[in-house]
Design a protein around this motif. Structure first.
Motif, short mmCIF file in Angstrom:
data_model
loop_
_atom_site.label_atom_id
_atom_site.label_comp_id
_atom_site.label_asym_id
_atom_site.label_seq_id
_atom_site.Cartn_x
_atom_site.Cartn_y
_atom_site.Cartn_z
N LEU A 53 0.83 -1.21 0.00
CA LEU A 53 0.00 0.00 0.00
C LEU A 53 0.86 1.25 0.00
N GLY A 54 1.90 1.25 0.81
CA GLY A 54 2.81 2.40 0.82
C GLY A 54 3.49 2.59 -0.52
N ALA A 55 3.88 1.49 -1.16
CA ALA A 55 4.54 1.59 -2.46
C ALA A 55 3.63 2.20 -3.52
N GLY A 95 3.34 5.94 -2.78
CA GLY A 95 4.59 6.61 -3.13
C GLY A 95 4.80 6.72 -4.62
N ALA A 96 4.43 5.66 -5.36
CA ALA A 96 4.56 5.70 -6.82
C ALA A 96 3.62 6.73 -7.42
N TRP A 147 6.69 -1.16 7.72
CA TRP A 147 6.61 -1.68 6.35
C TRP A 147 5.85 -0.71 5.43
N PHE A 148 4.83 -0.04 5.95
CA PHE A 148 4.08 0.94 5.15
C PHE A 148 4.97 2.11 4.75
N VAL A 149 5.69 2.68 5.71
CA VAL A 149 6.53 3.84 5.41
C VAL A 149 7.69 3.43 4.51
N VAL A 150 8.26 2.25 4.74
CA VAL A 150 9.34 1.78 3.87
C VAL A 150 8.84 1.62 2.43
N GLY A 151 7.63 1.08 2.27
CA GLY A 151 7.07 0.97 0.92
C GLY A 151 6.92 2.33 0.25
N THR A 152 6.43 3.32 1.00
CA THR A 152 6.25 4.67 0.45
C THR A 152 7.58 5.28 0.04
N THR A 153 8.55 5.22 0.96
CA THR A 153 9.84 5.84 0.68
C THR A 153 10.62 5.10 -0.41
N SER A 168 9.32 3.72 -3.09
CA SER A 168 8.80 4.20 -4.37
C SER A 168 9.25 5.61 -4.67
N THR A 169 9.25 6.48 -3.66
CA THR A 169 9.66 7.86 -3.89
C THR A 169 11.17 7.97 -4.09
N PHE A 170 11.90 6.90 -3.84
CA PHE A 170 13.31 6.85 -4.23
C PHE A 170 13.49 6.21 -5.60
N ILE A 171 12.81 5.10 -5.85
CA ILE A 171 13.04 4.33 -7.07
C ILE A 171 12.61 5.10 -8.31
N VAL A 172 11.44 5.75 -8.26
CA VAL A 172 10.95 6.44 -9.46
C VAL A 172 11.91 7.54 -9.91
N PRO A 173 12.33 8.47 -9.05
CA PRO A 173 13.31 9.47 -9.52
C PRO A 173 14.67 8.87 -9.84
N TRP A 174 15.07 7.82 -9.13
CA TRP A 174 16.37 7.21 -9.41
C TRP A 174 16.38 6.57 -10.79
N ARG A 175 15.38 5.77 -11.10
CA ARG A 175 15.36 5.13 -12.42
C ARG A 175 15.18 6.15 -13.52
N THR A 176 14.38 7.18 -13.28
CA THR A 176 14.19 8.22 -14.29
C THR A 176 15.49 8.96 -14.56
N TYR A 177 16.21 9.29 -13.48
CA TYR A 177 17.51 9.95 -13.65
C TYR A 177 18.48 9.06 -14.41
N ARG A 178 18.55 7.79 -14.03
CA ARG A 178 19.52 6.89 -14.67
C ARG A 178 19.19 6.68 -16.14
N GLN A 179 17.90 6.55 -16.48
CA GLN A 179 17.51 6.37 -17.88
C GLN A 179 17.89 7.58 -18.72
N GLY A 180 17.92 8.78 -18.10
CA GLY A 180 18.32 9.97 -18.84
C GLY A 180 19.82 10.19 -18.87
N ALA A 181 20.50 9.77 -17.81
CA ALA A 181 21.93 10.04 -17.70
C ALA A 181 22.80 9.02 -18.42
N VAL A 182 22.26 7.82 -18.66
CA VAL A 182 23.04 6.75 -19.27
C VAL A 182 22.55 6.52 -20.69
N ASP A 183 23.50 6.47 -21.62
CA ASP A 183 23.16 6.16 -23.01
C ASP A 183 22.43 4.82 -23.08
#
Length: 411
Positions: free
Chosen positions: A254-256, A259-260, A303-309, A311-326
């Motif tokens: 639910l937290g994930a 967060g997403a 577990w709820f807060v960990v799920g939220t945090t 997602s709020t880490f993974i989404v910007p991290w993957r988005t940044y990496r997809q833009g920064a890496v060829d």
């Protein structure tokens, strides 16, 4: 759809093997080792799998991974029928783990090929939200299947999910990869060393990627140590699975989801680095709760807060990496950044089981909260904390040629 279906089977299956081993042995260490052994292949073949994901046709590679996973999981279901020794179950889990390192880098590269830069945050949020939804509903179904029908049924359900996933991926349109020349598996093997060196050089020279690799490795000594031992913490050494196990695990899902859903909106107001730093800081507070108030209520809130945090880490991290890496290098960078951090998971899982058995739940969460505090400091004050979601010069670069109107499917 393929991701949702295969992941739904995984969530049922994640309860099957630990419960089966716990019922066979009554050992916290054996149960945690079952969780940890699936991560060892990521460490051993993670970088190699990233090279294959970059060189091979990603669509065909994902299909092959699903077919192989379906066969392995069906074999585990057969083993469950004959009351196997725990070592054989762990060996089967290891074999399944050898397939997964190829699938995830291919999936990330598949997204980078077919999704424009300005839409990746939304797509990453949909993927993470779907995973969170399954994390919320999967534990309920997983506990029900494992408790009422046993690990055998869970294994065959998961095998069917992988087969359905393979069929759905096969139904996607074949999109030309522009100037990229797809190589055979043998050619990918021959290019392993130079391609691995290129990925390592890219991670080392881009400081945000380097810091992320280091911090993700340290982070895998925190919450994964508790997650590996959740079944033992809640069920105890006798292996009787209570309904509260589903409640705790579903709270993370639910937290994930929440967060997403929030992450793309937050990325419009805050940089990716600021959002990732905030997520790591809040996770520190979440991990202190079971240390102060051991019990199902505190575990559920944690577990709820960990799920939220997460997602709020993974989404910007993957988005940044997809833009920064060829995109040509994305698979091997993803493989490298999974291989190194995942090396910590088997160690942290076993250390967590030792802390729980010898010193109790409070000691485990006190230790991992202290480590998470260091992760927050590193994220907040490193180049990773100053990163942006999508560098403009990368976001404007075309990923693949636009499909012709006569083609079916598309981006």
């Amino acid at each position: 759809m393929a991701f949702v279906i295969s992941s739904s089977g995984d969530w049922i299956f994640r309860f099957a093997l630990p419960v089966l081993v716990l019922q066979l042995t009554g050992s916290a260490v054996s149960t945690a080792l079952t969780y940890a052994v699936e991560f060892i292949p990521f460490v051993v073949i993670g970088l190699f799998s990233g090279v294959v994901a970059d060189r091979a046709d990603r669509r065909q590679l994902m299909i092959a991974c699903d077919v192989a996973s379906a066969a392995v999981v069906a074999g585990i279901g057969v083993l469950c029928l004959v009351h196997p020794p725990p070592g054989l179950v762990m060996a089967a889990a290891f074999l399944l783990g050898c397939v997964r390192p190829f699938s995830f880098p291919a999936f990330q590269g598949f997204i980078s090929e077919r999704v424009a830069g300005h839409r990746r945050a939304a797509v990453n949020a949909w993927v993470q939200g779907a995973d969170g939804t399954l994390a919320m509903l999967g534990p309920v179904a997983g506990v029900a299947v494992v408790t009422l029908l046993g690990p055998t049924a869970a294994s065959f359900v998961n095998a069917a999910s992988f087969a359905a996933s393979a069929l759905l991926i096969a139904a996607t349109a074949v999109v030309a990869a522009g100037q990229r020349l797809r190589a055979s598996f043998a050619a990918a093997c021959r290019s392993l060393v130079p391609d691995a060196v290129a990925a390592l050089r890219m991670v080392v020279t881009q400081r945000a990627l380097l810091w992320a690799t280091v911090l993700l490795t340290l982070a895998n000594f925190t919450f994964p140590a508790a997650a590996a031992n959740l079944v033992y913490i809640v069920a105890g050494p006798d292996g009787n699975v209570p309904a509260s196990l589903a409640v705790v695990a579903a709270a993370q899902g639910l937290g994930a989801v929440l967060g997403a859903a929030a992450a793309p909106l937050l990325l419009r107001r805050f940089s990716a680095g600021a959002l990732m730093g905030a997520a790591m800081g809040v996770k520190v507070l979440a991990l202190t709760l079971p240390a102060l108030w051991p019990g199902v209520g505190a575990l559920t809130a944690c577990w709820f807060v960990v799920g939220t945090t997460t997602s709020t880490f993974i989404v910007p991290w993957r988005t940044y990496r997809q833009g920064a890496v060829d995109p040509e290098f994305l698979g091997r960078v993803v493989g490298l950044q999974r291989a190194i951090p995942f090396a910590a998971v088997p160690v942290s899982s076993l250390l967590g089981s030792w802390l729980v058995v010898e010193f109790g739940v409070a000691a485990l969460f006190t230790a991992i909260a202290a480590l998470q505090f260091l992760v927050w400091l590193g994220t907040r004050f490193s180049p990773l904390g100053r990163s942006e979601a999508a560098p403009a010069e990368v976001a404007r670069a075309p990923v693949i040629p636009a499909p012709q109107p006569s083609r079916t499917g598309g981006n």
